[in-house]
Design a protein around this motif. Structure first.
Motif: not given
Ligand SMILES: [Fe+2]
Ligand SMILES: [Fe+2]
Length: 326
Positions: A74-75, A79, A85, A91, A95, A99-100
């Motif tokens: 996520s970092n 993004y 995050v 997260a 995002i 996406e997750l």
């Protein structure tokens, strides 16, 4: 989309098309190669339309190694976040749930199938990027057409080349023979049929050994021959179309030639040519942008074996056999 009766070809009938040396080992491979426990849980969660963002966070929280990878991805610069995050809750906020879930499934699968060690001359990363792009496109097509559940489409897309993945990773000798026929100029489908190595059929047989839901089995079996599907026609057409689109935007498998009837897939899914053109334009931006993140995902999925493995079949049995009403 109601389709009945929902039956798929007989196991023995399909197995007869495959080299016996492969079919004899498939039940063992089905037992030995299994998805991480968290991936099973996610699979069931994603197939339950009542599930929410909190459920996803709960599942990921129980697997600190996976959670750490998700937070780290996520970092990624993809993004371009102002604030780093550090928690799953954040997260998911920045995002998004969609996406997750994609990331978590992708990580689980890349951990299971290490495509970094494949026969020389075969592009393992290319197969991974192809599977992820088909998965991504399949979900977009499901959202656009409303013909199947987006999460189911995403998972089927990820798994659609299961047969090829198994061939490459578990049957290098047979795969080598296939590569030799291809280098001699034989078309892919002819070569794999001649050697009893049809990857659509092998993927289907393994999916049956794993007791995966029928809709996934159908998507895998019919991804090159959607017209042959007598049930789950929408999923078959959707994965076939996603495959064509991945090809169009440069994420094809070079060895495969695609001769699927495009108008048939569009009609089956109720997608107009204009909608298709617009989607292609969006994909041509979104997929190359996600490409570095996907590579990162694949590499971090392969860095560590988290343990916690058990058989998918036993997990799905706990869940009542078929996780959903297919
Ligand atoms: Fe394929
Ligand atoms: Fe494909």
């Amino acid at each position: 989309m109601a389709e009945s009766p929902q039956t798929l070809p007989d196991y023995a009938e399909m197995a007869a098309l495959v080299d016996p040396q492969v079919t004899h080992r498939l039940p063992d491979i089905g037992r030995l190669v299994s998805l991480p426990q968290t991936t099973y849980t996610l699979l069931t969660l994603l197939m339950d339309e009542r599930s929410q963002a909190e459920d996803l966070v709960k599942v990921l929280s129980q697997d600190p190694a996976l959670a750490a990878k998700v937070i780290s991805l996520s970092n990624s610069s993809f993004y371009s976040l102002q604030q780093p995050v550090s928690t799953l809750d954040r997260a998911i906020m920045v995002i998004g749930f969609k996406e997750l879930e994609f990331m978590a499934m992708g990580l689980g699968l890349s951990e299971t199938f290490d495509l970094s060690k494949v026969p020389q001359g075969f592009d393992g990363e290319g197969l991974w990027l192809h599977s992820l792009s088909v998965s991504f496109i399949a979900r977009e097509l499901a959202i656009l057409s409303k013909a199947t559940e987006p999460s189911e489409a995403m998972i089927t897309g990820l798994l659609h080349e299961l047969g090829l993945i198994i061939l490459v990773s578990k049957f290098p000798g047979q795969f080598q023979q296939l590569m030799e026929l291809l280098s001699a100029g034989m078309p892919f489908y002819e070569a794999e049929a001649a050697l009893g190595l049809r990857h659509d059929v092998i993927g289907y047989l393994l999916a049956r050994n794993w007791n995966l839901p029928l809709v996934f089995q159908a998507g895998i079996l019919f991804h090159h021959r959607p017209k042959e599907a007598t049930s789950f026609k929408a999923m078959a057409a959707l994965v076939a179309l996603a495959d064509i689109l991945a090809h169009k935007i440069g994420y094809s498998l070079q060895m495969e030639s695609l001769d699927v009837d495009l108008p048939y897939t569009l009609t089956t899914l109720g997608i107009s040519p204009t909608q298709l053109q617009n989607l292609i334009k969006e994909l041509m931006v979104a997929i190359p942008q996600a490409h570095p993140l996907w590579l990162q995902m694949m590499r971090s999925g392969q860095t560590k074996n988290r343990g916690l493995r058990s058989k998918l079949s036993s997990f799905l049995e706990q869940d009542g056999g078929q996780a959903r009403k297919h």
